[in-house]
Design an enzyme around this catalytic site. Structure first.
Site, PDB file in Angstrom:
ATOM      1  N   HIS A 206      -2.124  14.558  13.417  1.00  0.00           N
ATOM      2  CA  HIS A 206      -3.425  15.242  13.410  1.00  0.00           C
ATOM      3  C   HIS A 206      -3.399  16.362  14.454  1.00  0.00           C
ATOM      4  O   HIS A 206      -2.866  16.175  15.548  1.00  0.00           O
ATOM      5  CB  HIS A 206      -4.534  14.235  13.752  1.00  0.00           C
ATOM      6  CG  HIS A 206      -5.921  14.752  13.551  1.00  0.00           C
ATOM      7  ND1 HIS A 206      -6.535  15.600  14.451  1.00  0.00           N
ATOM      8  CD2 HIS A 206      -6.806  14.555  12.547  1.00  0.00           C
ATOM      9  CE1 HIS A 206      -7.755  15.896  14.003  1.00  0.00           C
ATOM     10  NE2 HIS A 206      -7.940  15.269  12.845  1.00  0.00           N
ATOM     11  N   CYS A 244      -6.358  19.187   9.555  1.00  0.00           N
ATOM     12  CA  CYS A 244      -7.785  19.035   9.808  1.00  0.00           C
ATOM     13  C   CYS A 244      -8.414  20.410   9.993  1.00  0.00           C
ATOM     14  O   CYS A 244      -8.154  21.090  10.992  1.00  0.00           O
ATOM     15  CB  CYS A 244      -7.998  18.158  11.046  1.00  0.00           C
ATOM     16  SG  CYS A 244      -9.743  17.983  11.478  1.00  0.00           S
ATOM     17  N   ASP A 316     -14.483  15.014   7.042  1.00  0.00           N
ATOM     18  CA  ASP A 316     -14.300  14.548   8.418  1.00  0.00           C
ATOM     19  C   ASP A 316     -15.685  14.317   9.001  1.00  0.00           C
ATOM     20  O   ASP A 316     -16.584  13.870   8.292  1.00  0.00           O
ATOM     21  CB  ASP A 316     -13.468  15.573   9.189  1.00  0.00           C
ATOM     22  CG  ASP A 316     -12.679  14.955  10.330  1.00  0.00           C
ATOM     23  OD1 ASP A 316     -13.029  13.857  10.759  1.00  0.00           O
ATOM     24  OD2 ASP A 316     -11.724  15.586  10.804  1.00  0.00           O
ATOM     25  N   TYR A 330     -19.918  10.033  12.278  1.00  0.00           N
ATOM     26  CA  TYR A 330     -19.472   9.175  11.170  1.00  0.00           C
ATOM     27  C   TYR A 330     -20.617   8.467  10.453  1.00  0.00           C
ATOM     28  O   TYR A 330     -20.534   7.287  10.148  1.00  0.00           O
ATOM     29  CB  TYR A 330     -18.414   8.186  11.670  1.00  0.00           C
ATOM     30  CG  TYR A 330     -17.081   8.868  11.905  1.00  0.00           C
ATOM     31  CD1 TYR A 330     -16.211   9.113  10.843  1.00  0.00           C
ATOM     32  CD2 TYR A 330     -16.712   9.319  13.171  1.00  0.00           C
ATOM     33  CE1 TYR A 330     -15.001   9.760  11.037  1.00  0.00           C
ATOM     34  CE2 TYR A 330     -15.507   9.975  13.377  1.00  0.00           C
ATOM     35  CZ  TYR A 330     -14.654  10.185  12.305  1.00  0.00           C
ATOM     36  OH  TYR A 330     -13.461  10.837  12.498  1.00  0.00           O
TER      37      TYR A 330
HETATM   38  C1  CS2 Z   1     -10.928  13.468  14.080  1.00  0.00           C
HETATM   39  C2  CS2 Z   1     -10.007  12.743  15.065  1.00  0.00           C
HETATM   40  O1  CS2 Z   1     -11.232  15.166  15.685  1.00  0.00           O
HETATM   41  C3  CS2 Z   1     -11.093  14.929  14.488  1.00  0.00           C
HETATM   42  O2  CS2 Z   1     -11.081  15.805  13.653  1.00  0.00           O
HETATM   43  O3  CS2 Z   1     -10.524  13.440  12.758  1.00  0.00           O
HETATM   44  O4  CS2 Z   1     -10.759  11.871  15.819  1.00  0.00           O
HETATM   45  C4  CS2 Z   1      -8.886  11.979  14.444  1.00  0.00           C
HETATM   46  O5  CS2 Z   1      -9.399  10.848  13.824  1.00  0.00           O
HETATM   47  C5  CS2 Z   1      -7.803  11.513  15.383  1.00  0.00           C
HETATM   48  O6  CS2 Z   1      -7.461  12.487  16.290  1.00  0.00           O
HETATM   49  C6  CS2 Z   1      -6.562  11.117  14.598  1.00  0.00           C
HETATM   50  O7  CS2 Z   1      -5.619  10.515  15.404  1.00  0.00           O
HETATM   51 MN    MN Z   2      -9.929  15.460  11.752  1.00  0.00          MN
END
Ligand code: CS2
Ligand code: MN
Length: 359
Positions: A206, A244, A316, A330
């Site tokens: 990520h 992401c 997300d 969330y």
């Molecule tokens: C999340 C993170 O910040 C984000 O975009 O998706 O908390 C993610 O779950 C973690 O960094 C994954 O290890």
């Molecule tokens: Mn993320």
């Protein structure tokens, strides 16, 4: 695109599996054993328990987020080998139950960082907010001082188990430059990717959130060049990215749709969300709709569609709507709306492609 939804487990999440079931097109749950500290093996009986529960609601458990990496691995300490062995064992255990994708990150000490979890947007909803001057003003010794004064002091994204060792960790990271962090990531990947490969699991790193160094700690998963470098560290389809859009989108220099086009084959898992950036470096999370933030979500979905993306996608973080009491970012409502937006864009692209009138 295979839609999945992150769920923190019963008693740990305000959202329930039957609620998730009613969101159109969600086929799997993104899960983790959140109470197992980084570095420990995930026990088989606990994995099987969760598998039964999730599959009992008609979802698959193919995506895990996250198996956290122990700090000693990121620090490159001699003790890392023990933790890497444990990580390998967890990969094997997850392979046995049909997991195909593991999301993880390589951020020193902190996961995502924000300064306000409930900043009000103009429509009355609230969202996660990052105020740059506030974070910039906090140096490591000041942070340690604050925590010593008030052991309950915390900031969004901080894991309590890491916090208790904060001053020790800052001290340990003193000499860890970006280059060293790369070496430590390389060492880790060289050892775990073959095991992932044997177990049919794609590792998906990520991006750092935000994608720049904070509190004097290095961060390396931040931009296109660095993802190129990551993929070259160990050249394998099992060494991949959780792309992401929200994390990377905090930096205006990141062309995320361009990254999707370049790295599509190395993205087993996509996080899609929007952020609105301000000129002073602050940013706030918004609805998924392209025009509500600074990230062109339509173009990103288009880039996945052009590549016939068959990887997993999850909305997300979302805003907190209609007074929902939930884990920050969330909740149920805004992530469900986000999914419908993503399907809307995807289905209309499909229709255009097939030249048909039905979706
Ligand atoms: C999340 C993170 O910040 C984000 O975009 O998706 O908390 C993610 O779950 C973690 O960094 C994954 O290890
Ligand atoms: Mn993320």
């Amino acid at each position: 695109m295979r839609m999945v939804f992150r769920w923190y487990g019963e008693g740990n999440d305000s959202v329930t599996l039957p609620q998730i079931k009613q969101i159109p097109g969600v086929e799997g749950i993104v899960w983790a054993l959140h109470d197992i500290p980084a570095g420990e093996v995930w026990p088989m009986d606990r994995i099987l328990q969760l598998k039964e529960q999730i599959e009992g609601h008609g979802f698959h458990i193919e995506v895990v987020e996250s198996v956290n990496v122990h700090e000693d691995i990121k620090l490159g300490l001699p003790s890392r080998d023990k933790y890497i062995d444990n990580y390998k064992q967890t990969i094997e255990n997850l392979g046995k139950v049909g997991v195909t994708t593991i999301c993880y990150n390589f951020m020193p000490v902190f996961d995502w960082v924000r300064t306000d979890l409930h900043k009000e947007l103009e429509d009355g909803s609230t969202a996660l907010f990052y105020e740059k001057v506030k974070v910039d003003a906090m140096n490591p010794s000041e942070l340690v001082h604050k925590i010593n004064e008030n052991p309950d002091f915390t900031m969004p994204g901080w894991e309590p188990e890491r916090l208790s060792r904060l001053s020790e960790l800052f001290e340990a990271y003193k000499d860890v430059t970006e280059e060293k962090l790369w070496d430590h990531l390389h060492y880790f990947l060289e050892r775990i990717i073959p095991v992932a490969e044997e177990n049919g699991i794609r590792m998906a790193i990520h991006p750092d959130d935000p994608p720049w160094p904070i509190f004097g700690l290095p961060r390396i998963m931040t931009c296109r060049d660095n993802f190129r470098k990551l993929l070259k560290l160990v050249d394998s389809p099992y060494n991949g990215i959780t792309l992401c859009s929200g994390s990377l989108g905090a930096n205006p220099a990141n062309d995320i749709a361009g990254m999707v086009r370049e790295f599509a084959d190395s993205i087993p898992f996509a996080h899609i969300r929007n952020v609105r950036r301000y000129d002073n470096g602050d940013f706030i999370e918004t609805s998924h709709r392209a025009r509500d933030g600074s990230v062109d979500i339509c173009d990103i979905v288009k880039a996945y569609h052009e590549n016939d993306f068959t990887g997993y996608v999850r909305p997300d973080h979302g805003r907190h709507l209609w007074n929902e009491q939930c884990r920050p970012g969330y909740g149920l409502y805004d992530r469900a709306l986000g999914i419908m937006y993503l399907w809307g864009v995807w289905d209309s692209l499909e229709r255009t492609k097939r030249g048909s009138v039905s979706c």
